[in-house]
Structures are given as C-alpha cells and as structure tokens.
Design an enzyme around this catalytic site. Structure first.
Site, mmCIF file in Angstrom:
data_model
loop_
_atom_site.group_PDB
_atom_site.id
_atom_site.type_symbol
_atom_site.label_atom_id
_atom_site.label_comp_id
_atom_site.label_asym_id
_atom_site.label_seq_id
_atom_site.Cartn_x
_atom_site.Cartn_y
_atom_site.Cartn_z
ATOM 1 N N LEU B 124 -1.019 7.777 4.302
ATOM 2 C CA LEU B 124 0.188 8.485 3.915
ATOM 3 C C LEU B 124 -0.107 9.309 2.646
ATOM 4 C CD1 LEU B 124 3.304 8.980 4.023
ATOM 5 C CD2 LEU B 124 3.602 6.822 2.815
ATOM 6 N N SER B 131 3.928 8.029 -5.161
ATOM 7 C CA SER B 131 5.211 7.331 -5.073
ATOM 8 C C SER B 131 6.234 8.199 -4.347
ATOM 9 C CB SER B 131 5.736 7.012 -6.473
ATOM 10 O OG SER B 131 4.877 6.082 -7.088
ATOM 11 N N ASP B 239 7.808 -1.959 4.084
ATOM 12 C CA ASP B 239 8.669 -3.123 3.854
ATOM 13 C C ASP B 239 8.043 -4.369 4.482
ATOM 14 O OD1 ASP B 239 10.580 -1.810 2.433
ATOM 15 O OD2 ASP B 239 11.974 -1.532 4.112
ATOM 16 N N GLY B 340 -15.917 -16.368 -23.628
ATOM 17 C CA GLY B 340 -17.046 -15.465 -23.381
ATOM 18 C C GLY B 340 -17.537 -15.561 -21.952
ATOM 19 N N GLU B 363 0.715 0.285 -2.477
ATOM 20 C CA GLU B 363 1.825 -0.003 -1.557
ATOM 21 C C GLU B 363 3.146 -0.077 -2.312
ATOM 22 O OE1 GLU B 363 -0.662 -2.425 1.707
ATOM 23 O OE2 GLU B 363 1.491 -2.275 1.969
#
Lengths: 392, 384, 261
Positions: B124, B131, B239, B340, B363
């Site tokens: 996409l 965004s 979603d 460390g 995503e």
C-alpha cells in the site's frame, strides 16, 4: 520371577519407593505396587527395614564347567594387530590367573605380521585363521568364524576391543551363541568363587557406573574401549603356540561386501594415538576461535580434541570428539581449554597421565580431575602459552 | 495466567516454539548481522504446516483465525521477530485474497500459500502515502486484456522474496480513495521489478524493498473484489492484521523478559546474583506485568476479530499500540538490567531493542492509531 | 519398501545423578524423549518411504507410557506404530530386547529394511541392532552415515569406521544402525501432530507375537546389573594462580619438570 512384597511385614514406610532407581514402586492406598519399569535389580530388597520384600529368582541351569579359558579377539587391520588387543591380553592374563586357566588370542586375517607379540604380551595360545577372504574384516565371516570356534572350544570369557568393528560384529556373535555381552567395560574383575566376570561400565552417558554379571551363560563376553587398560611390557621369554585353523566359507552367507575404503586424513595427528592432546570446549565460543586451540596443538605437536558441545554446534567435525560418545584417549598430557568437564567428557580422557585445565569458572568439575588448574581467560592464556612454546 | 486455549491452539503454539528454538535460535544473530533472508527456516515452517494455520480448510489450510496466527507470530518473535515478520507478512499479503478474492483466484493461489511454496506481500505504502494512504499515486489502467500498472511502492516487507503481491492501485484517479482497487500480481510479470533492498535498524532478517511497476500488464481476473473497493478492503485488512503486529511486539517483549531474568539470576555482583536486589526485582516485575497485560489484550482483540465482529478497529488498534509500547519499554529495561552485556552484540537484547522499535511504527503508527481510538471514543460518546 | 524403525524412550538428559544418601538415581523432573539417535533412524526411514514409496512402522519395546513416544513418531512421518509391551518383557537386557523386537518384525511379514539408531543415550550399548540382525538372519551394517543407493534387493551405504569411511554393498532385508551425520530430522508438522493425537497404537504382548517366555524380559536376559554407583574422582588439581603471564610460565615449568614440554 518377581518382586514379592509381604503385606504382613510391610509398614508402608515407603523407603523402597524412594530407593528404587527406576521409579518402579508406588504407594497406592494401602499397599506398595510394582509397575512395569521394574528391572528386578533388588535395590528395594536391600533397603527394606522390615524384610518385607523378597526377590524370587527362578534357578537357571547351572553353568557348565566345561567352559575354560580366557579369549581375546586379536583385531587386525592391514595385517597389523591393534594395540587394544594387546591391552586386553594384559587384562586377560590377570583374569586367567584368578581362574587358573589359559589365555588364548584369536586372530582372523591374511598374512598378519608379528603374531609372536600376542604371545609375548600374554597369550598362551594363538588361534590363527589365515585366508585372503578375511583380510578386510568381512563381518559376516568374522561372526560365523568366531561363533564356530566358541561353540567348538567353549571358552569361559571372550574379550574384544570396543572398536567400530568390535562393537559391530561381537553383538552378532553373542546373539548367535546365545550368551550375555557387556559393552564398553571400563573395569573387569573376577569373582573367583563363582567364576563370574564382574563387568563395570559407564551408563547414562557416563554419569552412572553399573557392574554387570552373566550368571548363567558362558562364555561371558565383554567389549572394552581402546586405552582402558595398559598393555604389559613384552616378555620375550614367554612360551606359547600358534595353532593354524582352516577357513571354510561354505555354509556362511555373505550378506555384505566391502566395495571401498576411504581413509580419513582430516586429522593430522590421530587422537587415539596421540601422546599430547589439546582440546577445546564450549568456552571456545565459535569455530574461528578454535584456531587458537589448533595453534597451541601445533606448537606442542599435539592432536586437536573437543568436548561434545563444539561438535554439536558444528565448530569441529565429530572425529575430534573425546568422551562417552566420542573417542577414549589416554595421552601423557591433556590440555582442556574452556571445557567444564561434564562426566561424559571425563569418561573419555580421565586416564590421561597429566591433565591441565584452563577455565574461567573456578567451580568447573574439570578441576576435580585435573593435575594442574588455571582459572582465567583462555583467550589470554592459550596464545601466551603458544608464544612461549614457539620462542623455545 | 490461563488463556483457555484449545488443544489445537496449544499444539500450534508449542510447535511454533519448538521450531523457533531449534531452527531460528542458532542462527538469529547471524541473520541479523548479515541481513540474510531466512529461506531454510521458511522451508522448515512450510514443512511444519505453519503457513496452513491462517488459510481456510477448503484451500488446504487449517482454518485458523487471528488468534492462531498471533500465537505463531508471538512464538517466532520471542526468538526472532525478523523471521516472524516474513511469516506474518505472508498472512497480510494473502488475507485480502482470502476475504474478497474470486473463487478462481483463491483456487489458483491459496493451496501454494498454505503449503509455504509461495510467500506473499501486501503493498500500500508509497513515498507520498504513509499514514495518509489516500496519497497513493500508483495507477491501474483498464486496457484491452487486463490492467496496466504504473508506479512505485515503498518499504514493502517480503519485497523481492515473495512470489505473490497484493497491490493497492488507483483505477479511477478522479474518485480519490474511492477509486482504488486491489490486485494480485505475480513476481516475474513483465514490467514488475524490484528497487533497492532497504538497510534497516531492526528486523534485519526480513526483506524490505521497493516494487516498481512500468506498464506492467496483469490479467483482468487478478483484481480482488470489485473496482473501487481497494481502500475499504485495505482498512479492513489492517484492522484484522493489527493483533498480529501486537503479537510480534509481545513475542519480542517476552523474549527480552526471559533473557533479562536469566542474566540477572546469573550475574554476580557484590557477592550475589543481582536478581536479589529489590530494585532489579521491581523492574522485572513491572516488565512481567506489562507483558502479561499485552498478552491478555492481544488474545482478546484476536478473539474478538475471529468472532466475526465488524467493529474491530478500536480493539485491534488498542492491542497493537499497547503491545508495541510495552515491547519498546521492556526491551529498553532489559538492556538496562543487563548493563554492558545487554548493549553488546554477543547478547540478544540489543537486537530485541532494535527490533521492537518498528512495531510502534508500521501497520499504522501508534500516533495515528491513538487518533483512531480517540475517534471511536467520540463516536461512542455521541451515540450515548 | 517396507521399513521398520526401532526406537527407545530414554530420559531427556544424561545428567542423571545418584542421590548420595539413598544411592539411587534421581529421576525427578526428567522428561522422557525419543532416544536422539533413533530420531535420525526415523527420519531416514521416512525419507526412504518418500522416495521409494511403501510404509514406515515404528516399534518400541517398553512400558505403556511409551505410547506417547510412538504417537510422536506418527507426527514425524511414521505411518504406523506398534508398542511391544508385556509384564514379561520387564528387565530385558540387549539380547532379550533384540529377541522381542525380532519377534515383532517376524510378525509383520515381508520387511525390507530395519533402521535403528547407533546406540541409546541411556544404555550406550549399541548391541540391540546387530543382535536383532543375527536373530533375523538379515544383513547388518553399523554406523551408516549415508544410503547411496537401493535397488533390486541390494543397498549400498557409506559408513563411518574408526579409520575412515567404508562403502558397503549388502542384500535386503537388512538391519542398519545410523549415525547423526545421516540427516537432519524434520520437525513435526501440525497435520502430523493432529493425526498422531487420534492415532491408535496397537500393543503387542508376548502371546500376540508367539514368543518363548523363557527368552524375554529378565528370564531371557543373560546379564544382570548387580550394582550402580557414581564414578569417583578424588584427585584434586594443583591450582596455578596469578596473572596470565605468571600462570603460563609456572605451568610450563611444571610441564618441563615432568618432561612434557
């Protein structure tokens, strides 16, 4: 044949449950139950404070007294007798002395050199089967031939080296003559009264030692790792006879044949023959770091060894592995770098005369068996050692 | 905590863990260092049927949902999220096909995806569309014999390595977002080439690449769903896939927690293991609490998505945002606890910290997703 | 090809210790697994089946709990598995184990190849394979690290000996033991695991196989374990302290004294 628990004597104290090495006893409601993990080892019988446990053993047929003599399978390769066979002759002498019987070496091959050394190292008799068919150790023939001789001459004990060859065909002989066989023994003693061979061997990867007997079958057979026992100095004054027997291959089915042998030349110095071995373990960290270990080995003219983790990790080929699942070695000097000293590894090298351990962990078990211990960083100590050796 | 997984779900989780520990663990540092795509491990995953998990049973899959996929991604990420994302991106690249594709297209591709013979990718993002997905410029022009694709997709996970690509492109520029459609494009189609492979901060075992389309003609039948549905499908897809990204973050956090626990139990300072220090215990406890909370939220969001519910935007976004923030915090704290050693490449923690960062970004960045959650909040308020 | 793979269930670690107070093995917390060497045998069997067709049957002699291990073999590609279990089999040594396994193979009828692991990690004897081969009258080759060819009732294999490799040609049916160099065992597949969960593992008893009760279990064993103990190490190292330079110099001095450097 079974464990019997007398419910009248049993107090359900459960000492036996905790004692059983195999987890075969369980306390169920109001009684102790034996499950099928039981190997009838008898540990519970000894532990029971109430003498409620008995081991009912059916009597086997008594061992025939016609079996006499301690035999050593004298393994040859390319016409040369292997060192392990001479080591076994030394042990065989000791066992035969206790049993007041003779030591025989059995040798199959073609044109085997210096058979006299079998006598000077302890054999009273040498059975020699010489045939071109036997020169490359075809296992079908060896199995049949050794089984025939055992059935014919009835030795009391048969020892063989736990070499690749020995571990492969000796079990077939045991199956054929129907007798017990104990693999990879590290200790052999005689119970003179019962004429029983007490065979001690490591198990569970060397973490546990077990002593095994063959109460009812003869011969008692055992294989022994190379360098487990020390050979005797040759005694030129010893007398003995070499008895030549014919090889008759008729009636033997040869299922397999050797097409080709490819010698492994990857090791510059053979581990199991080396006087000095420098070995690395998990502490070496990765393949590239083994260069440091190899340089020290080169400076000492030593063979390169490894504990199991580097081989499992693919840092070194299996042929370098020392230990229970690798080679057993007994060099004059063994330098262990970054090896913690798991019992499996110790099983393969602890008979070295002098052991130097270099490890960053002061509580590593390797220090329990080492002659000299250096706690520190192997990446500092090893290169320094190489440098100093080279300077001389 | 008990999540009442079914026997089958437990089996999937156990097998994914076994594969991760036996096949990925020994090579993860190398894959990260060399930026090497893990083909041998992909083959192991295929042989173990892991690619079947998210494919419907009628196409030779095992018919699992978001939860099953999340379980696999969590376990793989616990060891190496770079490897895990190559797996997860195949699910992402095939969901649109599974949910909206024609029967013919599904029959053609899904069995190979289930067998792990073909990896997928979803494309996409473009240089002008991050965004704000409506900024895409790639076009798909209807011509004689199919569609002609032109444009460049950016930052595409599995780009170059995958065989199958789900591409979102504009079929009608005049309609804006309503003019986008989704297409299945096979690697090797003339006019379809790859740009440079990106060098990344983390998840370096995964491949990220530009997809370049120059008069790339694809068959008409390769359109997924109806023309103009592209954005709606893409939003639905994201979603559905966000709990999976959350699961990736969760796995990273879990791995870091375990590594920190192990190190602090063994590291002796002032004569005792540092885990005996209350301040260390307090940090470990906080890490553990956050990891468990993330797990609870992800499993709940995944189950909600699997229930067939339509309003999953908020729950999926919440799970992804929360888990990825947890991953960043927990890996940072884990590095801190290991001092460390934690900062050195000899230990896995610095890699986990680098890997964690991306989960807050891709995503849907956590900022954009928070806006989405806030929007849902306002919608609810307005309704009540 | 009809292939039988023999497997043993062993403790998941060889780090077994003896409790110094009770002088018994500590087994708590140790899970049983497929003997690691046997998993190479199983993988090789499954690969041969995939190449030549036929069937792989996994067999094991052991207590009822070994059913779980045999189910696992189904998830790893075995077609069938049979457990040989009977109270009478308890306490078997290698000879009696080989006799029992050979009985199971005979009951199965025409078998082309029997594959065993090189040795078990608990017993380490490496004897059951060769003993079984002899009892079955089959060809036997140990330490196989590669199967080069199988055709027309013959097989050609490469095997690791102490000094190098041997290429051996043998007839079928054959028994081979394999080393870990032979393959990389696969992981189970999900479909395999699901299939294995519902798999029925038949149990064959002494009677089912028509074996001689005097030749199985402890009755059929020629060897007896009379004692177990932990190996003792009583030497204690002479520790060489100091900076690395001092340690090295001091060590070389000591080695030279002993004529070792």
């Amino acid at each position: 044949m079974a464990i019997k628990i007398n419910p009248e004597k049993c107090t359900l104290c459960s000492i036996c449950v905790n004692t059983c090495p195999f987890g075969a006893l369980e306390l169920k409601e109001d009684k102790i139950v034996v499950n099928d993990r039981c190997t009838l080892c008898g540990a519970c019988q000894e532990a029971c404070p109430s003498e409620a446990i008995t081991l009912e053993e059916t009597q086997k047929t008594a061992v025939s007294s016609e079996h006499k003599g301690v035999w050593v399978f004298a393994e040859q390769r390319d016409g040369k007798v292997k060192s392990v066979s001479l080591e076994l002759l030394a042990k065989a002498r000791e066992l035969a002395a206790g049993l007041k019987t003779e030591v025989c070496a059995v040798c199959f091959g073609h044109g085997v050199q210096d058979l006299q050394q079998l006598i000077t190292h302890g054999a009273d008799k040498v059975f020699l089967v010489d045939s071109p068919d036997l020169s490359s150790n075809p296992e079908d023939y060896l199995t049949a031939q050794l089984s025939n001789l055992i059935q014919q001459y009835k030795p009391e004990i048969v020892l063989a080296g736990a070499t690749a060859l020995g571990r492969s065909f000796i079990p077939r002989v045991a199956a054929k003559v129907s007798c017990g066989l104990t693999a990879d023994c590290t200790g052999l003693e005689i119970d003179i009264e019962k004429r029983q061979l007490l065979q001690t061997r490591p198990t569970f990867g060397g973490n546990i030692m077990a002593t095994i007997i063959c109460p009812s079958s003869r011969p008692q057979m055992a294989t022994v790792r190379p360098r487990t026992f020390k050979k005797n100095a040759p005694d030129g004054g010893r007398q003995g006879q070499i008895i030549k027997l014919d090889f008759n291959k008729e009636g033997i089915t040869a299922h397999s044949q050797l097409l080709k042998f490819v010698e492994d030349v990857s090791e510059k110095v053979k581990l199991d023959e080396a006087d000095v071995i420098v070995a690395g373990g998990r502490g070496v960290g990765k393949t590239e770091n083994f260069q440091l270990i190899a340089e020290l080995a080169a400076a000492l003219g030593a063979a390169l060894g490894s504990s199991r983790p580097p081989v499992d990790e693919g840092w070194l080929p299996y042929s370098h592995q020392v230990g229970q699942t690798g080679k057993t070695v007994a060099p004059k000097l063994y330098i262990a770098c970054g090896i913690s000293g798991a019992v499996q590894h110790l099983a393969g090298m602890q008979t070295a005369d002098t052991i130097v351990a270099i490890n960053s962990d002061p509580s590593a078990p390797i220090f329990d068996i080492a002659t000299y211990g250096l706690v520190g960083d192997l990446f500092k100590i090893v290169p320094l050692l190489t440098q100093q050796l080279k300077r001389e | 905590m008990q999540y009442f997984l079914t026997d089958e779900q437990k089996t999937i989780k156990e097998l994914a863990r076994k594969l991760a520990e036996e096949r990925i663990l020994p090579v993860r540092a190398h894959l990260d260092e060399a930026e090497e795509f893990p083909w041998p491990i992909i083959k192991d995953m295929a042989d173990s049927d892991l690619f079947r998990v998210f494919v419907p049973a009628e196409y030779e899959g095992l018919g699992g949902g978001c939860l099953e996929l999340s379980l696999v991604v969590e376990e793989l990420s616990r060891v190496c999220s770079g490897v895990a994302i190559s797996y997860a991106a195949t699910a992402l690249g095939s969901y649109t096909l599974m949910d909206f594709g024609s029967e013919e297209l599904k029959r053609k591709f899904l069995p190979d995806i289930a067998a792990g013979k073909k990896l997928c990718a979803f494309a996409l993002t473009e240089s002008t569309a991050g965004s704000d997905a409506s900024g895409i410029r790639t076009t798909a022009e209807k011509v004689e014999g199919g569609y002609l694709l032109n444009g460049t997709k950016q930052f595409i996970t599995n780009g170059g390595e995958a065989e199958l690509y789900t591409i979102i492109a504009l079929t009608d520029k005049s309609k804006g977002p309503r003019g986008a459609s989704a297409f299945m494009v096979e690697k090797g189609t003339p006019g379809f080439t790859f740009g440079k492979k990106e060098k990344k901060m983390g998840i370096r075992a995964s491949a990220t690449c530009e997809l370049v389309f120059q008069n790339c003609l694809i068959p008409e039948g390769n359109i997924i769903g109806r023309p103009g549905m592209g954005f709606i499908m893409a939003m639905k897809l994201l979603d559905k896939s966000r709990p999976g990204v959350g699961a990736q973050a969760l796995g990273i956090a879990q791995g870091a927690l375990e590594a920190a626990y192990e190190y602090t139990s063994q590291r002796i300072q002032f004569g005792q293991a540092i885990i005996n220090q209350p301040v260390v215990q307090s940090m470990l406890a906080d890490m553990s609490i956050q990891v468990e909370a993330a797990r609870a939220l992800i499993y709940a969001a995944a189950r909600y998505a699997d229930s067939g519910a339509k309003d999953i935007t908020e729950s999926s976004a919440a799970a992804k945002v929360f888990a990825s923030d947890v991953a960043m915090r927990v890996t940072t704290d884990a590095v801190q606890l290991c001092g460390g050693a934690g900062y050195m490449k000899d230990y896995p923690l610095e890699k986990m910290m680098r890997d964690a960062k991306i989960t807050q970004i891709y995503e849907g960045s956590n900022q954009v997703l928070r806006s989405a959650v806030a929007a849902e909040l306002r919608k609810r308020k307005a309704k009540s | 090809m009809n292939i039988v793979v023999c497997l043993k269930q062993v403790p998941g670690t060889t780090e077994v210790k003896i409790n110094p107070e009770t002088n018994t093995l500590i087994r708590q917390g140790i899970k049983n697994i497929i003997n690691p060497f046997d998993s190479y045998a199983l993988e090789e069997g499954v690969r041969l089946k995939e190449k030549f067709g036929g069937k792989v049957t996994a067999i094991s002699m052991g207590p009822a709990q070994a059913v779980d291990m045999l189910k696992e073999t189904i998830s790893l590609g075995a077609d069938e598995a049979v457990l040989l279990s009977d109270r009478a089999f308890a306490g078997a040594d290698t000879w009696a184990t080989a006799y029992t396994l050979a009985g199971a193979v005979r009951k199965m009828g025409q078998i082309d190849l029997i594959i065993c692991g090189r040795q078990s990690t608990d017993g380490d004897t490496a004897q059951v394979g060769p003993e079984m081969a002899e009892m079955l009258g089959a060809a036997f080759t140990a330490y196989v690290c590669q199967i080069e060819e199988i055709s027309a009732g013959q097989m050609r294999v490469k095997r690791m000996m102490d000094e190098g490799y041997e290429i051996i040609q043998s007839t079928l049916p054959a028994v081979i033991t394999v080393t870990k160099e032979i393959n990389i065992p696969r992981l189970p597949s999900l479909r395999g695991v699901m299939k294995s969960k519902s798999a029925k593992i038949p149990i064959w008893t002494l009677q089912d196989m028509g074996l001689d009760p005097k030749k199985v279990g402890l009755n059929g064993s020629f060897t007896r374990v009379v004692k177990i103990f932990t190996p003792q190490h009583d030497k204690k190292a002479e520790m060489i302290h100091g900076e690395p330079e001092i340690q090295v110099t001091c060590l070389l001095g000591k080695l030279r004294e002993g004529g070792l450097a």
